[in-house]
Motif scaffolding. Sequence first.
Motif, mmCIF file in Angstrom:
data_model
loop_
_atom_site.group_PDB
_atom_site.id
_atom_site.type_symbol
_atom_site.label_atom_id
_atom_site.label_comp_id
_atom_site.label_asym_id
_atom_site.label_seq_id
_atom_site.Cartn_x
_atom_site.Cartn_y
_atom_site.Cartn_z
ATOM 1 N N TYR A 168 -0.588 -5.405 2.930
ATOM 2 C CA TYR A 168 0.587 -4.551 3.033
ATOM 3 C C TYR A 168 0.310 -3.226 2.332
ATOM 4 O O TYR A 168 -0.323 -3.192 1.272
ATOM 5 N N VAL A 169 0.781 -2.151 2.936
ATOM 6 C CA VAL A 169 0.622 -0.811 2.384
ATOM 7 C C VAL A 169 1.980 -0.144 2.287
ATOM 8 O O VAL A 169 2.809 -0.264 3.204
ATOM 9 N N ALA A 170 2.221 0.541 1.179
ATOM 10 C CA ALA A 170 3.396 1.388 1.000
ATOM 11 C C ALA A 170 2.938 2.831 0.888
ATOM 12 O O ALA A 170 1.887 3.121 0.299
ATOM 13 N N THR A 171 3.710 3.758 1.455
ATOM 14 C CA THR A 171 3.371 5.178 1.394
ATOM 15 C C THR A 171 4.579 5.992 0.954
ATOM 16 O O THR A 171 5.711 5.532 1.002
ATOM 17 N N SER A 172 4.320 7.237 0.545
ATOM 18 C CA SER A 172 5.390 8.128 0.102
ATOM 19 C C SER A 172 6.239 8.595 1.279
ATOM 20 O O SER A 172 5.770 8.676 2.417
ATOM 21 N N SER A 173 7.498 8.953 0.973
ATOM 22 C CA SER A 173 8.405 9.416 2.032
ATOM 23 C C SER A 173 9.131 10.702 1.676
ATOM 24 O O SER A 173 9.791 11.288 2.533
ATOM 25 N N PHE A 174 9.121 11.140 0.432
ATOM 26 C CA PHE A 174 9.705 12.403 -0.003
ATOM 27 C C PHE A 174 11.173 12.519 0.418
ATOM 28 O O PHE A 174 11.961 11.639 0.088
ATOM 29 N N GLU A 175 11.574 13.565 1.183
ATOM 30 C CA GLU A 175 13.000 13.769 1.442
ATOM 31 C C GLU A 175 13.539 12.967 2.616
ATOM 32 O O GLU A 175 14.722 13.090 2.957
ATOM 33 N N TYR A 176 12.713 12.147 3.232
ATOM 34 C CA TYR A 176 13.149 11.399 4.406
ATOM 35 C C TYR A 176 13.636 10.002 4.023
ATOM 36 O O TYR A 176 13.124 9.381 3.094
ATOM 37 N N VAL A 177 14.629 9.521 4.759
ATOM 38 C CA VAL A 177 15.124 8.159 4.594
ATOM 39 C C VAL A 177 15.066 7.458 5.950
ATOM 40 O O VAL A 177 15.182 8.101 6.992
ATOM 41 N N PRO A 178 14.885 6.118 5.912
ATOM 42 C CA PRO A 178 14.702 5.247 4.758
ATOM 43 C C PRO A 178 13.445 5.629 3.961
ATOM 44 O O PRO A 178 12.551 6.303 4.463
ATOM 45 N N GLY A 179 13.397 5.139 2.699
ATOM 46 C CA GLY A 179 12.320 5.505 1.812
ATOM 47 C C GLY A 179 11.264 4.424 1.683
ATOM 48 O O GLY A 179 11.545 3.232 1.794
ATOM 49 N N VAL A 180 10.034 4.823 1.444
ATOM 50 C CA VAL A 180 8.864 3.972 1.225
ATOM 51 C C VAL A 180 8.561 3.116 2.455
ATOM 52 O O VAL A 180 8.891 1.932 2.524
ATOM 53 N N PRO A 181 7.920 3.682 3.480
ATOM 54 C CA PRO A 181 7.494 2.881 4.636
ATOM 55 C C PRO A 181 6.543 1.769 4.204
ATOM 56 O O PRO A 181 5.709 1.954 3.316
ATOM 57 N N LEU A 182 6.680 0.612 4.867
ATOM 58 C CA LEU A 182 5.848 -0.556 4.575
ATOM 59 C C LEU A 182 5.104 -0.965 5.839
ATOM 60 O O LEU A 182 5.701 -1.139 6.904
#
Length: 514
Positions: free
Chosen positions: A29-43
């Motif tokens: 599993y990988v998590a990445t940054s999302s900054f000003e976009y939601v939902p936050g933290v794509p998985l």
Amino acid sequence: MPSLTGFDNPVIPGFSPDPSICRAGEDYYVATSSFEYVPGVPLWHSRDLTNWRLIGHALDRPAQLELAGTAPSSSGVYAPTLRYHDGRFWMITTVVGGAGTVLVTAEDPAGPWSDPVPVAIPGIDPDLAWDEDGDCWCLFSRDGIKGVRIDPASGEPLGEPVEMWSGTGLQYPEGPHLYRVGDWWYLLLSEGGTERGHALSVARARTLPGPFESHPDNPVLSHRSTDHPVQNTGHGDLVRAHDGSWWMVLLGTRPRGDTPGFHGMGRETFLAPVRWEDGWPLPGPVELRSQRPGLTPHPWPGEPHRDDFDSPALAPRWVTLRRRDPEAVDLGARPGHVVLNSRADGLDRPGAVFVGQRQRDPECGARTRIDVAEGGRGGLAVRLDEAHHFQVEREGDTVRAIARIGPVRQAVAERTVPEGPLTLRIDVTTADALPPTVTFRDADDPQAVTGLRVGAPDTLRLGYETEQGDFEILAELDGRYLTTEVAGGFTGRVIGMYATRGSAAFDWFELRPA
């Protein structure tokens, strides 16, 4: 089926920076940054380290993430760390301009994730690691790399932060990750800044909190000052595969065009092999085409390129700006459509209603069918941030192309069209990026013409389709203005729909590689 002998990098293309990886059995599993976009933290989920699918987000509801008051682009959710420990998944991240550092957990990474626990640390890029006594260490970046034991249930620090190791002296030591391997603790970090000087360095210690000794040949990975097609390499995280091999996910970019090179899709997730020499992990190389891990290939079904908005909720690949407002993004008002209700008179205003997907291919085409209510205005946009985006929009009987580049906003073309729904279209091409030259004429000799090559990374063609399906191009715009090298910041292009006055209904949306 993909080739069994190699794989293509990046493994998660498009705006997917600061990857953090963990393994649970034979699943990754990988998590990445999302900054000003939601939902936050794509998985993302994989079973072979090369084929990844988006399964959800760790911060997917307002009780977990509130960004409405986060004004500037490239603030918001920074650099998560994802770990699997004691039968649970743990994700820690910092919401810059918002709640600060927060920790959430889940039994299943697809969710649901817990409500966030605040963690009182004075920095960013938090990391989690558990020692032999079961104590949880949180490392973070603040004037170097510091660490403190915390109670992960409450988020409370169990003492004062201590200096750990801050790299070799390059600027911005950040993105720390701590691992126990054999008799050593290894501390991996990035330094040199996330731009062209980005680098990865490693140190080790027998006990925590150190002292740590630096690898004698640090940095162990960097593409700085080379002509390699992958640049900005850094912010890596190690994983040991279930076949015993070691790998690293890390961010990188694919610049194009003439100097200094421009990347529009943002920082992407790459995969690199890791070898061990003299008790040290040494990553690399990071190639666009690389050797496949020795794991059974496990490709996922491809995501559809087209969305007809027949479901009661948006698919995980859709993101919105700063909040998910069901009244502004309405999937129930008109069956088979998404209706956007404006909250701001422009994409450059706080509260702008924009729903998009990350650009994942250097060459691609986006199309959508729009029906604008009386007095309404909406369209299709390629967005980098508030001050850098291209739009093609419908208002009344007018369709226009708009370029926003820094402080300048200009309608570059418009045309009258018949009433009724209209298909808007934006194509991104690298094959014949325009303009190839800027032309100068000598005032004393009009026949003397000189040309300065400017080497655009790509061209964006904005327009609409006739009822016969012909593409009527309103404008051809230089893609460099939608790149980090021009705009700054940490994000990448997102392509989607918007409403900036009244309401606009979208029958379908399509984003496919060229």
